[in-house]
Each structure stands twice: as structure tokens, then as C-alpha cells.
Write an enzyme that holds these catalytic residues in place. Sequence first.
Site, PDB file in Angstrom:
ATOM      1  N   PHE A  88       0.875  -1.166   0.000  1.00  0.00           N
ATOM      2  CA  PHE A  88       0.000   0.000   0.000  1.00  0.00           C
ATOM      3  C   PHE A  88       0.917   1.221   0.000  1.00  0.00           C
ATOM      4  O   PHE A  88       1.976   1.217   0.627  1.00  0.00           O
ATOM      5  CB  PHE A  88      -0.961   0.023   1.193  1.00  0.00           C
ATOM      6  CG  PHE A  88      -1.882   1.212   1.117  1.00  0.00           C
ATOM      7  CD1 PHE A  88      -2.918   1.216   0.198  1.00  0.00           C
ATOM      8  CD2 PHE A  88      -1.679   2.331   1.896  1.00  0.00           C
ATOM      9  CE1 PHE A  88      -3.742   2.337   0.066  1.00  0.00           C
ATOM     10  CE2 PHE A  88      -2.502   3.449   1.776  1.00  0.00           C
ATOM     11  CZ  PHE A  88      -3.535   3.446   0.861  1.00  0.00           C
ATOM     12  N   THR A  89       0.490   2.279  -0.697  1.00  0.00           N
ATOM     13  CA  THR A  89       1.352   3.429  -0.973  1.00  0.00           C
ATOM     14  C   THR A  89       2.052   3.963   0.286  1.00  0.00           C
ATOM     15  O   THR A  89       3.277   3.976   0.366  1.00  0.00           O
ATOM     16  CB  THR A  89       0.523   4.547  -1.622  1.00  0.00           C
ATOM     17  OG1 THR A  89      -0.629   4.797  -0.812  1.00  0.00           O
ATOM     18  CG2 THR A  89       0.076   4.154  -3.013  1.00  0.00           C
ATOM     19  N   LYS A 122     -11.876   4.464   7.079  1.00  0.00           N
ATOM     20  CA  LYS A 122     -12.504   3.487   6.191  1.00  0.00           C
ATOM     21  C   LYS A 122     -13.641   2.799   6.951  1.00  0.00           C
ATOM     22  O   LYS A 122     -14.674   3.402   7.192  1.00  0.00           O
ATOM     23  CB  LYS A 122     -11.485   2.464   5.683  1.00  0.00           C
ATOM     24  CG  LYS A 122     -10.245   2.885   4.892  1.00  0.00           C
ATOM     25  CD  LYS A 122      -9.906   4.255   4.647  1.00  0.00           C
ATOM     26  CE  LYS A 122      -8.709   4.556   3.784  1.00  0.00           C
ATOM     27  NZ  LYS A 122      -7.416   4.039   4.044  1.00  0.00           N
ATOM     28  N   ARG A 157      -5.198   3.622 -10.105  1.00  0.00           N
ATOM     29  CA  ARG A 157      -4.363   2.741  -9.305  1.00  0.00           C
ATOM     30  C   ARG A 157      -3.585   1.893 -10.303  1.00  0.00           C
ATOM     31  O   ARG A 157      -4.008   0.807 -10.667  1.00  0.00           O
ATOM     32  CB  ARG A 157      -5.212   1.853  -8.375  1.00  0.00           C
ATOM     33  CG  ARG A 157      -5.529   2.504  -7.039  1.00  0.00           C
ATOM     34  CD  ARG A 157      -4.287   2.658  -6.186  1.00  0.00           C
ATOM     35  NE  ARG A 157      -4.535   3.300  -4.903  1.00  0.00           N
ATOM     36  CZ  ARG A 157      -3.902   4.391  -4.473  1.00  0.00           C
ATOM     37  NH1 ARG A 157      -3.048   5.016  -5.253  1.00  0.00           N
ATOM     38  NH2 ARG A 157      -4.121   4.860  -3.273  1.00  0.00           N
TER      39      ARG A 157
HETATM   40  C1  LIG Z   1      -6.044   4.334   3.810  1.00  0.00           C
HETATM   41  C2  LIG Z   1      -5.122   3.245   4.043  1.00  0.00           C
HETATM   42  C3  LIG Z   1      -3.974   3.425   4.826  1.00  0.00           C
HETATM   43  C4  LIG Z   1      -3.530   4.762   5.362  1.00  0.00           C
HETATM   44  O1  LIG Z   1      -4.468   5.350   6.181  1.00  0.00           O
HETATM   45  P1  LIG Z   1      -4.704   6.946   6.228  1.00  0.00           P
HETATM   46  O2  LIG Z   1      -5.743   7.113   7.273  1.00  0.00           O
HETATM   47  O3  LIG Z   1      -5.152   7.372   4.862  1.00  0.00           O
HETATM   48  O4  LIG Z   1      -3.415   7.572   6.596  1.00  0.00           O
HETATM   49  C5  LIG Z   1      -3.182   2.305   5.053  1.00  0.00           C
HETATM   50  N1  LIG Z   1      -3.484   1.119   4.528  1.00  0.00           N
HETATM   51  C6  LIG Z   1      -4.561   0.906   3.770  1.00  0.00           C
HETATM   52  C7  LIG Z   1      -4.861  -0.441   3.221  1.00  0.00           C
HETATM   53  C8  LIG Z   1      -5.414   1.964   3.486  1.00  0.00           C
HETATM   54  O5  LIG Z   1      -6.475   1.758   2.693  1.00  0.00           O
END
Ligand SMILES: *Cc1c(COP(=O)(O)O)cnc(C)c1O
Length: 460
Positions: A127-128, A261, A385
Site C-alpha cells: 500500500f502506498t 474506512k 491505481r
Molecule cells: C487508507 C489506508 C492506509 C492509510 O491510512 P490513512 O488514514 O489514509 O493515513 C493504510 N493502509 C490501507 C490499506 C489503506 O487503505
Amino acid sequence: MSLTKRSWAEPFKIKMVELLKMTTPEQREKAIKEAGHNTFLLKSEDVYIDLLTDSGTSAMSDQQWSGLMLGDEAYAGSKNFYTLEKAVKKFYGYKHLIPTHQGRGAENILSQVMIKKGDIVPGNMYFTTTRLHQELAGGTFVDVIIDEAHDSENLHPFKGNIDLNKLQALIKKHGAKKIPYVCVAVTVNLAGGQPVSMQNLKELRALTQEHGIKIMLDMTRIAENAYFIQQHEKGYSKKSIAAIVKEICSYTDGATFSGKKDALVNIGGFLAVNDQEIFEEASNLVVVYEGLHTYGGLAGRDMEAMAIGIEESVQDEHMKARIGQVLYLGEKMQEAEIPIVLPIGGHGIFIDAKRFLPHLKQDQFPAQTLAAALYVDSGVRTMERGIVSAGRNAKTGDHYYPKLELVRLTIPRRVYTQAHMDVIAESVERVYQDRKKIRGLKMVYEPKYLRFFQARFSKL
Ligand SMILES: *Cc1c(COP(=O)(O)O)cnc(C)c1O
């Protein structure tokens, strides 16, 4: 009329609405040009249906809004911290909690505490922000996801699984001492929201235990992962999402979490661990980067709303409607023969831009191009993506060429209706009909880190 059909509907009703601005195709052409053909650079008021991300875009419940009023904004020892700590123990089972402003704050602290220069950090697809923090701490990320995850047409029900043979080979090559932990994401965002099976987690636990390697979960979408286990894994159909979530956590040593999320809040996150020593080191660092260990960059009210959101996120009815809406959109696209990643994942639909625009080479940015075209057609904002998100190899300076070149249509939780889903599907169909006319892009500005957020493009 058939009496056997029973439709599902959302387990909530709408109490307040946010009005949207309607735009013309000409206005949208102008807006996307000004944004350098990057949907991240559009103004949100120019967007009709915003599928850029499911991060921080959920609708909070009346309970959560009420929770904001219970904010205890004391600098130290806020009541809301203890409410959140209780929720984390109850629903996830971890012993120690460190709140952070969002997920990446937790990733930074975990990486600094656990990764030494030269370490290897295996994970189920990158993940980025996670990978970047691992690299900044001196580690090297290695992808150990099963091969099926890189094939957008493969129907494996748990494409997020870790390939234990790949992991074993890695341990053999570098030695267990070089591997501080395995980073397991549930679900795997960049594979298209694909879940990990409980069986895989159990086997991973057994293997890592043998070698004294820890497992750190990226548990950002754990309730969505639990739903897929409930629906598709043997022995889990009668278990509640809440029970499955807790079982997942039980096979791990700690987790980073973005509350933006699953947990239905607009901001917030945490690091949770079982190990006392890691907790103490992380507590030392959190004050440097986030704030005191009882607020970690969050207002008291944010912690309260997150605690309530965590409980709402593990309700079976909520998750059925949440993923039901994603499936509804995905099935519409399948009917129209749009090439999408299958099986349909948890938080959105991922269009395979290589198959949608086969006449474009990958360095003409097919997914970026398609996201811009969808916006112009209907005001629906999606995101890339693919090659832009993948960035460059720090050593060679070349683009990474990921196998998956996707446009992500991420569905915010509890925000849009079924009618919005129809509008989205029809727009994708329209662009698909005209796909041969679509030209690619060239990058005219490239930021150094996480370039997909701010890169600018022009039409070829
Ligand atoms: C969004 C996300 C993150 C990072 O979380 P942030 O609240 O955006 O900093 C890390 N891992 C995954 C899989 C994500 O979807």
C-alpha cells in the site's frame, strides 16, 4: 410478480442531505484540463458523484454526531481516549492503544519502532503510504501475495492471501532476524479490495511463530474482510462479523488502523499492539509526531465518534448493505461487459484499464486517462491505481510497471443511493462505447513522493 424475490435495503434512513452542484460537459472539460488531468486536483464542488476514495468520506450516524458533543478536550487523559481503548479491546482484543491522526501516523511510528536499516518487510501487495514508511525507516518491502492477486480475471475467492512458499523462501534467503514482521492487509486495497482467508492467517501464524517473526495487521478494512469470510469460507457462515473480526486479530501481534474506512469517521486512526516493549517505544515516539499518547493528534470528540463507528462497523446488517451496494454496481458493469477486477471486492469496483483501453501503452497512463474521461462524461470522480500510483524504483529511477492498471470506483459508506449507482454504471458504459477515440496522456509534472496525488498530465 414473483413472490420469491426479496430485495434488501439499507438499515438506515436519511436525516440530512448535502446538495450537489450539477455541471455541463463543457464545464467539466475545462475543470479537468485545469486539474492537469489528475482527478486528485479537481475541486470537489465540480464533482457530482465522488468515488475518489472511501477514506474519510463516510456518513456518520446520529449516534456518532451525538458522540461529538461528548468530546472531552482535556490535553491529557481525555474520557474519550478510554472509551476508544475499551472499544479496541472489546472488538479487536489488542492490549495497548496509541491513537494517531490517521493510519499513516500509525505506520510511521510502527515502522520506526520495528524496522532497522537493511530489514525486509514482507506484505500482501504494497500500500502506498505503508511501503513508503517502511522504506523511509530503512526497510525493503517484498510482495508475498499469491500470484492470483495480480491477475484481474482470476476468480480465487481470497486473492489477498499470502503465498507461504514465497514467504518461506524469503526467510531462507535473508534469515528470520532480518524480518521484523509480516505486514498483512485485510482487505488488500491495491488488489481490488480482495480478502484474506482465516485459513491463510492461521497457517501464516504457525509459520511465523516457528521463526519468531511477528504479524502486524493493516486492519483498515477488517470488517469488510470478515464479511467475505462469513460469505465464502467454510465454517464461518453462522458466525457474526464481530466474532470473525476478533478471530482475525487473535492471530496477530498488533495493527495499524485508519478509522477513515471501516470505522465510519472522517479522520482518525491508531496503532494497537500486544507487546509491552513495542508499546513503550511507540508511546515515546507518538509525542514527537502526533501528540500526547492519550490523543495522538485527534480531538477528544474524534476519538468518541471512532469508538462508536467501530461498533457500528461490525454489525452484520450494516456490512450486508455496504458490500451489497458495491456488488450491485459491479453486477451492472458485468452485464455491460465492462472489464473489471473479479471477484468484486469490498470497497469498490476496479476497472481494468489495460483491457478497457488496449490501444494505449502503459506509459501512456491508461488508468489515469480513463479516470479523466469518466469525469468529463458524467462528473463521476474516480482514481488511478496503476503505473502512476506505483511510482519509481528508487535505485534505477524507472517507473514500476505494475501488472494491474486499474481505475478505482470507491464507494463511500452510507452516502450514495442505488440511483447514483445506476448513473455511474451508465456513464462507464457510455465511455466504453466510445473508447477507441480516447487518446493517452504524458506526465508534465512529477512530485518526488506519492506522485499520484499531485502529478500533472497533458493529452498526447
Ligand atoms: C487508507 C489506508 C492506509 C492509510 O491510512 P490513512 O488514514 O489514509 O493515513 C493504510 N493502509 C490501507 C490499506 C489503506 O487503505
